[in-house]
Design an enzyme around this catalytic site. Structure first.
Site, PDB file in Angstrom:
ATOM      1  N   LYS A 190     -48.181-118.859 -18.137  1.00 15.10           N
ATOM      2  CA  LYS A 190     -47.528-120.169 -17.984  1.00 15.10           C
ATOM      3  C   LYS A 190     -48.471-121.272 -17.499  1.00 15.10           C
ATOM      4  CE  LYS A 190     -42.763-118.639 -17.445  1.00 15.10           C
ATOM      5  NZ  LYS A 190     -41.520-118.680 -16.670  1.00 15.10           N
ATOM      6  N   ASN A 238     -43.488-123.256 -20.111  1.00 15.58           N
ATOM      7  CA  ASN A 238     -42.876-122.055 -20.721  1.00 15.58           C
ATOM      8  C   ASN A 238     -42.550-122.282 -22.191  1.00 15.58           C
ATOM      9  OD1 ASN A 238     -40.542-123.667 -20.545  1.00 15.58           O
ATOM     10  ND2 ASN A 238     -39.250-121.863 -20.327  1.00 15.58           N
ATOM     11  N   GLY A 262     -38.208-118.836  -1.984  1.00 18.14           N
ATOM     12  CA  GLY A 262     -39.275-118.569  -2.936  1.00 18.14           C
ATOM     13  C   GLY A 262     -40.122-119.795  -3.178  1.00 18.14           C
ATOM     14  N   ALA A 263     -41.365-119.550  -3.625  1.00 16.37           N
ATOM     15  CA  ALA A 263     -42.288-120.654  -3.926  1.00 16.37           C
ATOM     16  C   ALA A 263     -43.175-120.305  -5.112  1.00 16.37           C
ATOM     17  CB  ALA A 263     -43.135-120.965  -2.690  1.00 16.37           C
ATOM     18  N   GLY A 264     -42.730-119.346  -5.933  1.00 11.65           N
ATOM     19  CA  GLY A 264     -43.492-118.954  -7.123  1.00 11.65           C
ATOM     20  C   GLY A 264     -43.166-119.854  -8.304  1.00 11.65           C
ATOM     21  N   GLY A 265     -43.428-119.344  -9.512  1.00 13.68           N
ATOM     22  CA  GLY A 265     -43.242-120.147 -10.716  1.00 13.68           C
ATOM     23  C   GLY A 265     -41.814-120.628 -10.906  1.00 13.68           C
ATOM     24  N   ALA A 266     -40.840-119.746 -10.691  1.00 15.39           N
ATOM     25  CA  ALA A 266     -39.441-120.134 -10.895  1.00 15.39           C
ATOM     26  C   ALA A 266     -39.026-121.180  -9.860  1.00 15.39           C
ATOM     27  CB  ALA A 266     -38.533-118.908 -10.812  1.00 15.39           C
TER      28      ALA A 266
HETATM   29  P1  NDP Z   1     -43.449-115.187  -8.683  1.00 16.75           P
HETATM   30  O1  NDP Z   1     -44.108-113.857  -8.594  1.00 16.75           O
HETATM   31  O2  NDP Z   1     -44.219-116.371  -9.121  1.00 16.75           O
HETATM   32  O3  NDP Z   1     -42.836-115.540  -7.214  1.00 16.75           O
HETATM   33  C1  NDP Z   1     -42.130-114.583  -6.506  1.00 16.75           C
HETATM   34  C2  NDP Z   1     -41.533-115.192  -5.248  1.00 16.75           C
HETATM   35  O4  NDP Z   1     -40.725-114.188  -4.616  1.00 16.75           O
HETATM   36  C3  NDP Z   1     -42.578-115.608  -4.215  1.00 16.75           C
HETATM   37  O5  NDP Z   1     -42.133-116.757  -3.549  1.00 16.75           O
HETATM   38  C4  NDP Z   1     -42.615-114.399  -3.270  1.00 16.75           C
HETATM   39  O6  NDP Z   1     -43.012-114.729  -1.964  1.00 16.75           O
HETATM   40  C5  NDP Z   1     -41.153-114.012  -3.266  1.00 16.75           C
HETATM   41  N1  NDP Z   1     -40.960-112.609  -2.881  1.00 16.75           N
HETATM   42  C6  NDP Z   1     -41.124-111.522  -3.659  1.00 16.75           C
HETATM   43  N2  NDP Z   1     -40.833-110.401  -2.969  1.00 16.75           N
HETATM   44  C7  NDP Z   1     -40.456-110.806  -1.728  1.00 16.75           C
HETATM   45  C8  NDP Z   1     -40.023-110.110  -0.562  1.00 16.75           C
HETATM   46  N3  NDP Z   1     -39.907-108.780  -0.530  1.00 16.75           N
HETATM   47  N4  NDP Z   1     -39.703-110.831   0.540  1.00 16.75           N
HETATM   48  C9  NDP Z   1     -39.805-112.181   0.512  1.00 16.75           C
HETATM   49  N5  NDP Z   1     -40.215-112.900  -0.571  1.00 16.75           N
HETATM   50  C10 NDP Z   1     -40.533-112.214  -1.674  1.00 16.75           C
HETATM   51  O7  NDP Z   1     -42.171-114.951  -9.600  1.00 16.75           O
HETATM   52  P2  NDP Z   1     -41.394-116.056 -10.482  1.00 16.75           P
HETATM   53  O8  NDP Z   1     -41.235-117.265  -9.653  1.00 16.75           O
HETATM   54  O9  NDP Z   1     -42.028-116.166 -11.810  1.00 16.75           O
HETATM   55  O10 NDP Z   1     -39.986-115.345 -10.706  1.00 16.75           O
HETATM   56  C11 NDP Z   1     -39.032-115.282  -9.651  1.00 16.75           C
HETATM   57  C12 NDP Z   1     -37.720-114.836 -10.210  1.00 16.75           C
HETATM   58  O11 NDP Z   1     -37.170-115.839 -11.061  1.00 16.75           O
HETATM   59  C13 NDP Z   1     -37.803-113.553 -11.059  1.00 16.75           C
HETATM   60  O12 NDP Z   1     -36.779-112.696 -10.618  1.00 16.75           O
HETATM   61  C14 NDP Z   1     -37.554-114.009 -12.455  1.00 16.75           C
HETATM   62  O13 NDP Z   1     -36.854-113.027 -13.192  1.00 16.75           O
HETATM   63  C15 NDP Z   1     -36.654-115.230 -12.223  1.00 16.75           C
HETATM   64  N6  NDP Z   1     -36.704-116.161 -13.355  1.00 16.75           N
HETATM   65  C16 NDP Z   1     -35.545-116.385 -14.017  1.00 16.75           C
HETATM   66  C17 NDP Z   1     -35.506-117.207 -15.103  1.00 16.75           C
HETATM   67  C18 NDP Z   1     -34.206-117.398 -15.825  1.00 16.75           C
HETATM   68  O14 NDP Z   1     -34.222-117.949 -16.922  1.00 16.75           O
HETATM   69  N7  NDP Z   1     -33.072-116.986 -15.240  1.00 16.75           N
HETATM   70  C19 NDP Z   1     -36.715-117.928 -15.592  1.00 16.75           C
HETATM   71  C20 NDP Z   1     -37.885-117.654 -14.804  1.00 16.75           C
HETATM   72  C21 NDP Z   1     -37.864-116.774 -13.735  1.00 16.75           C
HETATM   73  P3  NDP Z   1     -44.563-114.780  -1.537  1.00 16.75           P
HETATM   74  O15 NDP Z   1     -45.070-116.124  -1.957  1.00 16.75           O
HETATM   75  O16 NDP Z   1     -44.518-114.585  -0.077  1.00 16.75           O
HETATM   76  O17 NDP Z   1     -45.236-113.645  -2.269  1.00 16.75           O
END
Ligand code: NDP
Length: 282
Positions: free
Chosen positions: A71, A92, A130-134
């Site tokens: 992405k 995306n 959360g602070a990842g891609g989504a």
């Molecule tokens: P990323 O890997 O980029 O980010 C994951 C996030 O989850 C981070 O903020 C991470 O925190 C946090 N995290 C993971 N495990 C834990 C834990 N055990 N405790 C606390 N925080 C945790 O993933 P994405 O952002 O790409 O995806 C996130 C979700 O969004 C997925 O489930 C994906 O399926 C969903 N999604 C859904 C879409 C839809 O169309 N419905 C489209 C895109 C995504 P840290 O920074 O601390 O690691």
């Protein structure tokens, strides 16, 4: 309508097309609207991304989707970015416009579109896990839709602060970070709570956010980005507390609806696509 070929450039996706929810729902839309289009699932390694993009261009594809891990990496191979993709620096959906490939992000737009079925985000107060891609996609679109404030709750401070800085610097909303190191209490007055982490995603189907469930108040909108399974523990807990729940299927379906509109100009039926995904997931 002319034949068009779209594709999802995925990094390591071994799932057969028939069991892939995205492929299934896109193809269902094409069939329903009698569109002579195909949506293919191609596995592309990081090292082959540039060639894959040029290949899509050379073959005249109308566009394609990119999944993790492409992405961000795909951006350097494109000719330009749409507004929100430019802000979040993640793409995306790639759209061919003339001889140019333009990167868009429909994840966050799909989420906001789903959110609008239960609440108008304008001037609302948001808690975002959360602070990842989504999280990035969802929060930027919510900010552009006029939410008043976003509290980013993230385990890793650095990643959380990066998103907060991006929101404060590049969007009109006000964002602050809460480092998630113990059970979180959703502040009183929060209108919308969102899970944009991977907690609860298959196979972690019993995964629960470290959140005081009693701080989810009746009437609050609680949304989960996870679509597999659609009924996550958060969604069930929120409903038990009298909240208005929103599952991740709406986001998944709407990002596809918006992508097809970009590629073809056709407004496809979201209900048909949702039914196709539900059939795969069940
Ligand atoms: P990323 O890997 O980029 O980010 C994951 C996030 O989850 C981070 O903020 C991470 O925190 C946090 N995290 C993971 N495990 C834990 C834990 N055990 N405790 C606390 N925080 C945790 O993933 P994405 O952002 O790409 O995806 C996130 C979700 O969004 C997925 O489930 C994906 O399926 C969903 N999604 C859904 C879409 C839809 O169309 N419905 C489209 C895109 C995504 P840290 O920074 O601390 O690691």
């Amino acid at each position: 309508m002319a034949k068009n070929f779209l594709s999802q450039l995925v990094g390591s996706f071994a799932m057969p097309a028939a069991e892939n929810p995205t492929v299934t729902m896109m193809e269902a839309a094409f069939r329903h609207h009698d569109m002579d289009w195909r949506y293919l699932n191609c596995e592309v390694s990081r090292g082959d991304l540039c060639d894959a993009v040029w290949g899509a261009k050379a073959m005249g594809w109308a566009g394609f989707n990119c999944s993790v891990p492409h992405k961000v990496a795909v951006i350097e191979h494109l000719d330009g970015l749409g507004q929100s993709a430019e802000i979040m620096q993640a793409v995306n959906t790639i759209v061919r416009r003339g001889d140019k490939l333009i990167g868009e992000n429909t994840d966050g737009k799909g989420f906001v579109q789903a959110m609008r079925t239960v609440i108008d985000p304008k001037s609302k107060t948001v808690v975002l896990f959360g602070a990842g891609g989504a999280a990035r996609a969802v929060s930027v679109e919510l900010a552009l839709a006029g939410v008043r404030s976003i509290r980013v709750v993230n385990r890793t401070a650095e990643r959380g602060q990066g998103l907060v800085d991006l929101l404060n610097e590049k969007t009109p909303t006000s964002a602050e970070l809460h480092v998630w190191d113990k059970t979180f209490q959703v502040p009183l007055g929060t209108d919308i709570t969102i899970n944009a982490t991977t907690i609860g995603l298959y196979p972690d189907v019993d995964g629960r956010l470290d959140l005081d469930i009693s701080s989810l108040t009746p009437g609050m909108v609680v949304a989960d980005g996870i679509h597999n399974p659609p009924r996550t523990p958060l969604i069930k807990d929120a409903e038990a507390r009298g909240c208005v729940s929103l599952d991740g299927l709406g986001m998944l379906v709407n990002q596809g609806v918006i992508a097809i509109k970009h590629w073809s100009g056709v407004d496809v039926d979201a209900a048909v696509m949702r039914k196709a995904v539900e059939d795969v997931l069940s």
